[in-house]
Design a protein around this motif. Structure first.
Motif, PDB file in Angstrom:
ATOM      1  N   VAL A   1      -2.561   9.083   0.861  1.00 24.45           N
ATOM      2  CA  VAL A   1      -3.455   9.143  -0.374  1.00 24.45           C
ATOM      3  C   VAL A   1      -3.933   7.863  -0.769  1.00 24.45           C
ATOM      4  O   VAL A   1      -3.004   6.607  -0.238  1.00 24.45           O
ATOM      5  N   SER A   2      -4.936   7.362  -1.034  1.00 20.09           N
ATOM      6  CA  SER A   2      -5.506   6.120  -1.721  1.00 20.09           C
ATOM      7  C   SER A   2      -6.106   6.287  -3.011  1.00 20.09           C
ATOM      8  O   SER A   2      -6.375   7.517  -3.523  1.00 20.09           O
ATOM      9  N   MET A   3      -6.293   5.305  -3.761  1.00 19.82           N
ATOM     10  CA  MET A   3      -6.863   5.440  -5.095  1.00 19.82           C
ATOM     11  C   MET A   3      -7.754   4.073  -5.665  1.00 19.82           C
ATOM     12  O   MET A   3      -7.421   3.219  -5.035  1.00 19.82           O
ATOM     13  N   ASP A   4      -8.290   4.250  -6.803  1.00 17.96           N
ATOM     14  CA  ASP A   4      -9.202   3.221  -7.072  1.00 17.96           C
ATOM     15  C   ASP A   4      -8.296   2.496  -8.182  1.00 17.96           C
ATOM     16  O   ASP A   4      -8.885   1.375  -8.835  1.00 17.96           O
ATOM     17  N   GLY A   5      -7.234   2.608  -8.671  1.00 14.61           N
ATOM     18  CA  GLY A   5      -6.481   1.924  -9.761  1.00 14.61           C
ATOM     19  C   GLY A   5      -6.779   2.382 -11.116  1.00 14.61           C
ATOM     20  O   GLY A   5      -6.207   1.584 -12.079  1.00 14.61           O
TER      21      GLY A   5
ATOM     22  N   TYR B   1     -13.428   6.446 -17.921  1.00 15.63           N
ATOM     23  CA  TYR B   1     -12.474   6.176 -17.100  1.00 15.63           C
ATOM     24  C   TYR B   1     -11.754   7.267 -16.391  1.00 15.63           C
ATOM     25  O   TYR B   1     -11.870   8.448 -16.842  1.00 15.63           O
ATOM     26  N   GLY B   2     -10.821   6.976 -15.429  1.00 17.83           N
ATOM     27  CA  GLY B   2      -9.966   8.056 -14.793  1.00 17.83           C
ATOM     28  C   GLY B   2      -9.610   7.378 -13.456  1.00 17.83           C
ATOM     29  O   GLY B   2     -10.152   6.412 -13.143  1.00 17.83           O
ATOM     30  N   ILE B   3      -8.431   7.813 -12.945  1.00 19.57           N
ATOM     31  CA  ILE B   3      -8.139   7.581 -11.645  1.00 19.57           C
ATOM     32  C   ILE B   3      -8.330   8.369 -10.411  1.00 19.57           C
ATOM     33  O   ILE B   3      -8.144   9.574 -10.263  1.00 19.57           O
ATOM     34  N   ARG B   4      -9.497   7.943  -9.781  1.00 21.10           N
ATOM     35  CA  ARG B   4     -10.147   8.452  -8.512  1.00 21.10           C
ATOM     36  C   ARG B   4      -9.086   8.444  -7.622  1.00 21.10           C
ATOM     37  O   ARG B   4      -8.581   7.358  -7.117  1.00 21.10           O
ATOM     38  N   PHE B   5      -8.976   9.438  -6.848  1.00 23.66           N
ATOM     39  CA  PHE B   5      -8.190   9.508  -5.474  1.00 23.66           C
ATOM     40  C   PHE B   5      -8.877  10.170  -4.330  1.00 23.66           C
ATOM     41  O   PHE B   5      -9.467  10.993  -4.270  1.00 23.66           O
ATOM     42  N   GLN B   6      -8.333   9.792  -2.882  1.00 22.43           N
ATOM     43  CA  GLN B   6      -8.731  10.627  -1.963  1.00 22.43           C
ATOM     44  C   GLN B   6      -7.380  10.751  -1.058  1.00 22.43           C
ATOM     45  O   GLN B   6      -6.446   9.892  -1.008  1.00 22.43           O
ATOM     46  N   MET B   7      -7.282  12.071  -0.597  1.00 24.29           N
ATOM     47  CA  MET B   7      -5.852  12.369   0.139  1.00 24.29           C
ATOM     48  C   MET B   7      -6.452  13.094   1.465  1.00 24.29           C
ATOM     49  O   MET B   7      -7.249  13.905   1.495  1.00 24.29           O
ATOM     50  N   ARG B   8      -5.700  12.771   2.445  1.00 23.31           N
ATOM     51  CA  ARG B   8      -6.058  13.424   3.942  1.00 23.31           C
ATOM     52  C   ARG B   8      -4.638  14.184   4.267  1.00 23.31           C
ATOM     53  O   ARG B   8      -3.640  13.329   4.431  1.00 23.31           O
TER      54      ARG B   8
ATOM     55  N   GLN C   1      -1.248   4.538   0.082  1.00 21.75           N
ATOM     56  CA  GLN C   1      -1.907   3.426   0.607  1.00 21.75           C
ATOM     57  C   GLN C   1      -2.564   2.459  -0.339  1.00 21.75           C
ATOM     58  O   GLN C   1      -3.257   3.055  -1.303  1.00 21.75           O
ATOM     59  N   GLY C   2      -1.864   1.419  -0.496  1.00 23.64           N
ATOM     60  CA  GLY C   2      -2.410   0.094  -1.737  1.00 23.64           C
ATOM     61  C   GLY C   2      -4.110  -0.129  -1.548  1.00 23.64           C
ATOM     62  O   GLY C   2      -4.506   0.038  -0.448  1.00 23.64           O
ATOM     63  N   GLY C   3      -4.256  -0.556  -2.698  1.00 22.17           N
ATOM     64  CA  GLY C   3      -5.653  -1.264  -2.786  1.00 22.17           C
ATOM     65  C   GLY C   3      -5.872  -2.640  -2.511  1.00 22.17           C
ATOM     66  O   GLY C   3      -5.008  -3.236  -1.452  1.00 22.17           O
TER      67      GLY C   3
END
Length: 514
Positions: free
Chosen positions: A141-145, A88-95, A107-109
């Protein structure tokens, strides 16, 4: 010993040479030593056209290509760990745009998360043509929760449940803000959160659990009462299956049946807003008994049970009732409640797993053959206590000038518009002028529906509210199916009443009290 990301950013910002070197190159962000954070990729991006969001169906974001300027792409993972049943872990992307406007957007999922949608900040309504946040100059930023994959098996891990419920929001927000400090050498002037569906629930959670981290929120069709809505999905399936002929749930109510219901709603309610146009903007005391004889009694009784919402053994509400909107005959309503021969109802494909694995304690593999809905409601209340974003006490968020814009489709088959109206009324009584709710006639879940005025821009509305201090009384909107027509979406409990003149012009309407 590694520094925390925030500490590293502050340390470097205080060292002029190091700060300038850090801010000068996107790639430099990868060299920071950060507790709990693994940066997997930092890459300077040219101006380009990003393809449509492949996760639009889950997040509600506009499924359109996006023109963006040069920016820094950062991808990473927070709190990588071995869980009870996997990694597990919290993956994210940021621009981070080169031409930054000084603002940050989280940005929500959608769904149960488990994916990373492109961090572009599109308005989370499928019909919106408004400019995405990244193209406006926001750092996004967005993430996978907190889990990788869209299944529900992650819910067997205690921390994964907590991360999806709310904890990942705080962790990713801290990380994103520290990256902003490192990149631009200053904190964001405003921090916003925007999402629809579960992303709308996350948006409301941002205001409720992290009131000092965000000062502007857009929550669309929020699953804020998700544990009980999940219970409702199971109850709806049971009710509609009781009248389904051989062939399954999709045949419980035919398209002809739903067309008859929609037509009767229009017959009783269409003119209440001053204009006969296929849109029910005004509140209407619909009498469903007028449908008796137009569809079979057993189908009508099943539909009445669904629209009344699930009730316990003593008649107590286990979730909420639903408004009668003519969008009941749209593809979006059918997709959730009934499905089709080609695709099962989402209440069947998504609902059971979220109820049994995510909201029940301990997680279960299957629904009971003869479910006791009172017992189920009691069971899910434990997880719902920290997963549902139903807190109405927003004093800190309000005191700091926080603003919350909510939009909700009146024909949403997943989360009841009546439920969010009750929440809004209660919360507004405690902290007036902190939130505004906009009901969207005809709209189903995060866009779609009949004559739905789903082309709107709540982010600009929020920006203007923050800048001027004037609470919005209406939100301009148009319907993709009627491109020449505009109508205001009015702040609840007012509605758009036709005043005369050109019906295609928004100025022909006024927001009036119900």
């Amino acid at each position: 010993m590694k520094r925390s990301l925030l500490a590293s950013a502050i340390f470097l910002a205080g060292t002029t040479t190091a700060a300038q070197a850090l801010a000068s190159s996107c790639a430099d962000l990868a060299s920071l030593e950060l507790d709990g954070l693994d940066i997997g990729n930092t890459e300077a991006q040219p101006a380009q056209t990003l393809p449509p969001d492949p996760m639009s169906a889950m997040t509600g974001s506009s499924p359109r290509p996006v023109e963006v300027g040069t920016h820094c792409l950062v991808e990473g993972k927070i709190d990588d760990r071995e869980g009870v049943n996997g990694h597990y872990g919290i993956r994210f992307q940021m621009r981070l745009p080169d031409q930054w406007n000084g603002r940050f957007l989280f940005q929500g999922g959608g769904g149960m998360d488990g994916f990373i949608a492109p961090a572009i900040g599109s308005i989370p309504s499928t019909g919106s043509t408004a400019t995405p946040a990244l193209s406006r100059g926001y750092a996004v930023v967005s993430m996978d929760g907190g889990h990788n994959g869209q299944g529900a098996e992650f819910a067997k891990d205690q921390q994964a449940r907590l991360d999806l419920a709310y904890a990942a929001i705080g962790k990713v927000a801290d990380t994103a803000k520290a990256l902003i400090r490192a990149r631009y050498e200053k904190a964001p002037e405003h921090s916003f959160f925007m999402g629809c569906s579960n992303g709308g629930r996350e948006a409301m959670m941002a205001a409720q659990r992290f009131p000092t981290e965000f000062d502007g929120i857009v929550a669309g069709n929020p699953g804020f009462h998700l544990s009980r809505a999940s219970l409702t999905q199971a109850r709806d399936v049971q009710t509609l299956m009781s009248v389904a002929p051989e062939g399954g749930l999709s045949r419980a109510l035919t398209q002809s049946d739903l067309d008859v219901v929609s037509s009767e709603i229009l017959a009783q309610c269409d003119t209440k807003d001053g204009l006969e146009d296929g849109i029910v903007a005004a509140q209407c005391d619909f009498n469903p008994e007028a449908l008796r004889g137009k569809i079979t009694d057993n189908k009508l009784d099943a539909l009445l049970t669904v629209m009344a919402g699930p009730q316990g053994k003593h008649g107590e509400a286990l979730y909420s009732d639903w408004p009668w909107d003519p969008g009941i005959n749209s593809a979006g309503w059918r997709a959730w409640k009934l499905g089709s021969e080609q695709r099962p109802a989402m209440n069947l494909s998504i609902g059971p797993a979220s109820l049994t694995k995510l909201f029940m304690t301990p997680p279960q593999e299957n629904m009971p053959e003869q479910p006791d809905f009172n017992a189920l409601a009691s069971n899910v209340s434990s997880v719902g206590g920290y997963f549902d974003a139903d807190e109405v006490f927003l004093s800190t968020f309000a005191q700091r000038g926080g603003k919350l814009v909510i939009f909700q489709g009146l024909a949403d088959p997943v989360f009841s518009a009546n439920d969010i109206a009750r929440w809004y009324t209660e919360a507004s009584a405690i902290t007036p002028d902190t939130a505004r709710l906009f009901m969207v006639p005809g709209m189903t879940h995060c866009g779609g529906g009949n004559a739905s005025f789903e082309n709107f821009d709540p982010l600009t509305l929020l920006e203007n509210w923050k800048e001027t201090g004037e609470a919005p009384q209406m939100m301009p909107a148009s319907a993709p199916s009627m491109p020449d027509r505009e109508m205001p979406l009015c702040a609840y409990p007012t509605y758009a009443e036709y005043q005369g003149g050109d019906m295609n012009n928004a100025s022909s309407f006024a927001c009036v009290e119900r």
